[in-house]
Design a protein around this motif. Structure first.
Motif, PDB file in Angstrom:
ATOM      1  N   CYS A 182       0.670  -1.399   0.076  1.00  0.00           N
ATOM      2  CA  CYS A 182      -0.027  -0.256  -0.141  1.00  0.00           C
ATOM      3  C   CYS A 182       0.639   0.606   0.051  1.00  0.00           C
ATOM      4  O   CYS A 182       0.522   1.780  -0.541  1.00  0.00           O
ATOM      5  N   CYS A 183       1.876   1.033   0.181  1.00  0.00           N
ATOM      6  CA  CYS A 183       2.855   2.481   0.631  1.00  0.00           C
ATOM      7  C   CYS A 183       4.277   2.219   0.155  1.00  0.00           C
ATOM      8  O   CYS A 183       5.005   3.199   0.473  1.00  0.00           O
ATOM      9  N   TYR A 184       4.718   0.993  -1.053  1.00  0.00           N
ATOM     10  CA  TYR A 184       5.790   1.024  -1.286  1.00  0.00           C
ATOM     11  C   TYR A 184       6.194   0.978  -2.646  1.00  0.00           C
ATOM     12  O   TYR A 184       6.367  -0.351  -3.330  1.00  0.00           O
ATOM     13  N   LEU A 241      -0.600  -5.899   9.844  1.00  0.00           N
ATOM     14  CA  LEU A 241       0.100  -3.893   9.994  1.00  0.00           C
ATOM     15  C   LEU A 241       1.215  -3.347   8.674  1.00  0.00           C
ATOM     16  O   LEU A 241       2.518  -4.501   8.213  1.00  0.00           O
ATOM     17  N   CYS A 242       1.026  -2.573   8.394  1.00  0.00           N
ATOM     18  CA  CYS A 242       1.953  -2.052   7.683  1.00  0.00           C
ATOM     19  C   CYS A 242       2.748  -0.419   8.317  1.00  0.00           C
ATOM     20  O   CYS A 242       1.708   0.094   9.118  1.00  0.00           O
ATOM     21  N   THR A 243       3.889  -0.292   8.738  1.00  0.00           N
ATOM     22  CA  THR A 243       4.498   0.229   9.546  1.00  0.00           C
ATOM     23  C   THR A 243       4.382   1.733   9.107  1.00  0.00           C
ATOM     24  O   THR A 243       3.542   2.825  10.306  1.00  0.00           O
ATOM     25  N   SER A 244       3.896   2.046   8.027  1.00  0.00           N
ATOM     26  CA  SER A 244       3.907   3.375   7.424  1.00  0.00           C
ATOM     27  C   SER A 244       2.234   3.199   7.062  1.00  0.00           C
ATOM     28  O   SER A 244       1.991   4.670   7.611  1.00  0.00           O
ATOM     29  N   CYS A 245       1.455   2.680   7.489  1.00  0.00           N
ATOM     30  CA  CYS A 245      -0.557   3.479   7.745  1.00  0.00           C
ATOM     31  C   CYS A 245      -0.475   3.336   9.036  1.00  0.00           C
ATOM     32  O   CYS A 245      -1.317   3.823   9.598  1.00  0.00           O
TER      33      CYS A 245
HETATM   34 ZN   LIG Z   1       0.668   0.876   4.428  1.00  0.00          ZN
END
Ligand SMILES: [Zn+2]
Length: 271
Positions: A182-184, A241-245
């Protein structure tokens, strides 16, 4: 890794493992409940990120107390985004705990078969890999950013486990919280390395976004590398879990534009 209150969580456990193997400690820290301030607020566990060393040492003491593990028996590494792995024993206990200069040099993976030795690696988006097998007593942790991932540190750790007498059909692997697809966003250079290391399975791990960019699922790449190395898919679990989200829970190198703290992945056997 379930979280009840994201704003107060100090660390997350691998519930299935700790239920099944009570003598195993395997946690990933969150960013709350520490003493650091500013960009490092508050449970920063990295000594190398220009936070006040005394605050980091206090945070590491908090971590040790919560785990009911002696702070002097932790072993920390000087991580360089490589694929070198070190076996450690009681002789290395305390390495890097109070002074970064004393950390195990140039190492992104640690493993042990000894009890009361707690392996600790730092993270802020990169993928934490946990390894455990009670019969051989193998416990390992690896730091896999994109570089360590495409260098196949996952497969290298599986090889170490096998050499240490671990039955690979019993080796459990956990892929911890890290930056999600999602963020990478990455470019061709990284994707070509992923293609080289994965071969025919590569298509599952990234999606083309624009002419120049892709979103990459580093957790999936590591999962495929573990399977290629001989780990049963049923023995691999992945944190969603996404560390950035998850801004309330985690530091994120990308989201925080480089100035941020570090979480720790810790694994070891109780006495
Ligand atoms: Zn994310």
């Amino acid at each position: 890794m379930k979280v009840t209150d994201k704003k107060s969580a100090r660390f997350l456990t691998i519930e299935d493992w700790t239920k099944e193997i009570p003598s195993l400690v395997a946690i990933f820290s969150a960013k709350n409940g520490g003493v650091s301030s500013g960009a490092f607020s508050s449970l920063n566990l990295g000594l190398h990120v220009k936070d006040l060393p005394e605050d980091v040492i206090s945070n590491r003491r908090i971590l040790a107390e919560e785990l009911d593990a002696p702070a002097a028996n932790f072993i920390w590494a000087d991580q360089i985004h490589g694929a070198d792995i070190r076996k450690v024993t009681h002789n290395e206990c305390g390495a890097g705990t109070l002074l970064f200069e004393n950390a195990i040099p140039e190492t992104d993976g640690l493993w042990t078969v000894e009890r009361n030795v707690f392996l600790a690696l730092c993270f802020a988006d990169c993928v934490p890999l946990f390894f455990a097998e009670p019969d051989s007593g193998f416990a390992g942790a690896a730091h896999a950013g994109w570089k360590g991932t495409v260098l196949n540190i996952a497969g290298a750790m599986v090889h170490e486990a096998e050499m240490a007498g671990t039955d690979l059909s019993k080796l459990k692997c956990y892929i911890g919280p890290s930056i999600g697809s999602c963020c990478y966003e990455v470019d061709d250079f990284v994707i070509n390395k992923v293609k080289n290391c994965l071969g025919e399975n590569e298509h599952k791990s990234f999606i083309k976004k624009t002419d120049l960019t892709y979103s990459l699922d580093l957790k999936e790449v590591n999962k495929q590398l573990l399977i290629n190395a001989g780990i049963l898919e049923s023995n691999i679990s992945i944190s969603s879990l996404c560390t950035s989200c998850e801004d309330d829970l985690f530091f994120s190198h990308r989201r925080d534009q480089g100035k941020t703290g570090r979480m720790a992945a810790v694994i070891g056997w109780r006495n």
